[in-house]
Design an enzyme around this catalytic site. Structure first.
Site, short mmCIF file in Angstrom:
data_model
loop_
_atom_site.label_atom_id
_atom_site.label_comp_id
_atom_site.label_asym_id
_atom_site.label_seq_id
_atom_site.Cartn_x
_atom_site.Cartn_y
_atom_site.Cartn_z
N ARG A 106 -25.39 -49.84 119.07
CA ARG A 106 -26.78 -50.03 118.60
C ARG A 106 -26.93 -49.35 117.27
NH1 ARG A 106 -32.70 -49.00 121.20
NH2 ARG A 106 -32.12 -50.99 122.10
N HIS A 133 -31.12 -58.86 118.87
CA HIS A 133 -31.17 -58.03 120.08
C HIS A 133 -30.77 -58.91 121.28
CE1 HIS A 133 -31.99 -54.76 122.60
NE2 HIS A 133 -33.29 -54.67 122.52
N GLN A 136 -31.37 -58.07 125.14
CA GLN A 136 -32.79 -58.19 125.51
C GLN A 136 -33.12 -59.62 125.92
OE1 GLN A 136 -35.41 -55.67 125.33
NE2 GLN A 136 -36.46 -57.25 126.50
N ASP A 229 -43.83 -57.44 119.90
CA ASP A 229 -42.94 -56.29 119.71
C ASP A 229 -43.68 -55.30 118.81
OD1 ASP A 229 -40.72 -54.62 119.44
OD2 ASP A 229 -39.57 -55.99 118.17
N CYS A 270 -40.60 -56.31 124.67
CA CYS A 270 -39.29 -55.67 124.91
C CYS A 270 -39.45 -54.18 125.20
CB CYS A 270 -38.38 -55.90 123.71
SG CYS A 270 -39.12 -55.43 122.14
N ARG A 315 -33.18 -55.61 132.31
CA ARG A 315 -32.19 -55.24 131.30
C ARG A 315 -30.88 -54.79 131.95
NH1 ARG A 315 -33.53 -53.56 126.43
NH2 ARG A 315 -31.38 -54.13 126.03
N1 NVA Z 1 -38.06 -54.34 116.89
C1 NVA Z 1 -37.86 -53.15 117.69
C2 NVA Z 1 -37.21 -53.47 118.99
C3 NVA Z 1 -37.09 -52.31 119.94
C4 NVA Z 1 -36.43 -52.64 121.22
C5 NVA Z 1 -37.05 -52.14 116.91
O1 NVA Z 1 -36.06 -52.54 116.28
O2 NVA Z 1 -37.40 -50.95 116.91
N1 CP Z 2 -36.13 -52.90 124.66
C1 CP Z 2 -35.26 -51.97 124.27
O1 CP Z 2 -34.21 -52.23 123.67
O2 CP Z 2 -35.61 -50.70 124.63
P1 CP Z 2 -34.88 -49.35 124.18
O3 CP Z 2 -35.10 -49.18 122.71
O4 CP Z 2 -35.54 -48.28 125.00
O5 CP Z 2 -33.42 -49.48 124.50
#
Ligand code: NVA
Ligand code: CP
Length: 332
Positions: A106, A133, A136, A229, A270, A315
């Site tokens: 990540r 993602h 997800q 989101d 998400c 998830r």
């Molecule tokens: N768009 C958000 C998704 C989090 C799961 C981010 O990148 O922070």
């Molecule tokens: N939805 C998601 O990816 O959550 P986290 O950032 O907590 O992993």
């Protein structure tokens, strides 16, 4: 279906049949877990989890799924490894694949996870990049199928920043799977035209469609799923909050907006979500900008149409399916 040895970097690399296979495998693994039937045939394997951004759901899902499958896992946090500072991604990849059977990443640009995959001879899984993602998406599809029985022909409306990881990935998911994708966002938050063109082609094959509009009401009209989101994603600068709140407020998911979708519509997110003032960030930004919520009202988030916690739970089962399938698990 044989996905052994495959990387899981973006849904663009997977056929609709492969995506459906992963979601059906996840449903089966979920059923077995609930029935107390262990599926730990990956005993003795080990996975590395690299997180250059923070996480609750994705990290916990990988860890629990790895344990359930009988595997060990090592978590590398955003600060305490050599990655990126003293060691390149290519070197890291070649080190980790001497010890691990799979690697989750990540972080920031998609090119980083692509580089990791290029230099690894074990499967690499994308746990979120700026652009995509994909894990997800499998949880979202499982949640939609659990709710409606099938996903085909359903309309999903996404409100907010439609050119970032979640919005991009939803457009890919929907168009590959024969669903109707609508994005409601100001023009500057519309997805990259090259990605839209690729998704148009997926939609042509699958019978899905794409609507990208600045009109939130048009986007959600007759939708089966309303999705949003956060307005400011991880890694984005602090200075953009004010502009985002100004630009995206007309796209907040409210009860009124939900009322324009089908009566049977569900709300997905998400997570994490800015729906009240119960976090330190929300308190700080709430005071600074005089707001009590951002992308979704507390009423919708907590309301009867919301399926966000079922989605979050899914998830784990879907990430388990990705690891199991790409590591070539057996049910024996
Ligand atoms: N768009 C958000 C998704 C989090 C799961 C981010 O990148 O922070
Ligand atoms: N939805 C998601 O990816 O959550 P986290 O950032 O907590 O992993």
């Amino acid at each position: 279906m044989d996905l052994k040895g495959r990387d899981f970097l973006t849904l663009k690399d997977f056929s609709p049949e492969e995506i459906l296979y992963l979601v059906e495998l996840a449903a089966d693994l979920k059923k077995k877990k609930k029935a107390g039937i262990p599926v730990d045939t990956l005993r003795g394997r080990n996975v590395a989890l690299i997180f250059e951004k923070t996480s609750t759901r994705t990290r916990c899902s990988f860890e629990v799924a790895a344990h359930d499958l009988g595997m060990g896992c090592t978590y590398l946090d955003p600060k305490s490894s050599q990655i990126g500072k003293k060691e390149s991604i290519a070197d890291t990849a070649r080190v980790l694949c001497t010890m691990f059977d799979g690697i989750e990443y990540r972080g920031y640009g998609q090119e980083i996870v692509e580089e990791l995959a290029k230099y690894s001879d074990v499967p690499v899984w994308n746990g979120l990049t700026n652009e995509y993602h994909p894990t997800q998406m499998l949880a979202d599809l499982l949640t939609i199928r659990e709710q409606f029985g099938d996903h085909k022909g359903k309309k999903l409306a996404y409100l907010g920043d439609a050119r970032y990881n979640t919005g991009n990935s939803l457009m890919i998911l929907c168009t590959k799977m024969g669903m109707h994708f609508a994005a409601g966002a100001p023009k500057k938050y519309h997805p990259d035209p090259a990605l839209v063109a690729a998704c148009d082609e997926y939609a042509r094959v699958s019978g899905g469609s794409i609507l990208i509009t600045e009109d939130a009401a048009e986007a959600v009209k007759d939708a089966d799923i309303i999705y949003t989101d956060v307005w400011v994603s991880m890694g984005e600068p602090d200075e953009i909050w004010e502009e985002r709140i100004r630009d995206l407020s007309p796209y907040k998911v409210t009860k009124e907006l939900m009322g324009k979708a089908k009566e049977s519509a569900i709300f997905l997110h998400c997570l994490p979500a800015f729906h009240d003032l119960k976090t330190s960030t929300a308190k700080e930004k709430g005071e600074q900008y005089g707001i009590t919520e951002m992308e979704v009202t507390d009423e919708v988030f907590e309301g009867s149409q919301s399926r966000v916690f079922e989605e979050a739970g899914n998830r784990m089962h879907t990430i388990k399916a990705v690891m199991a399938a790409t590591l070539g698990f057996s049910t024996i």
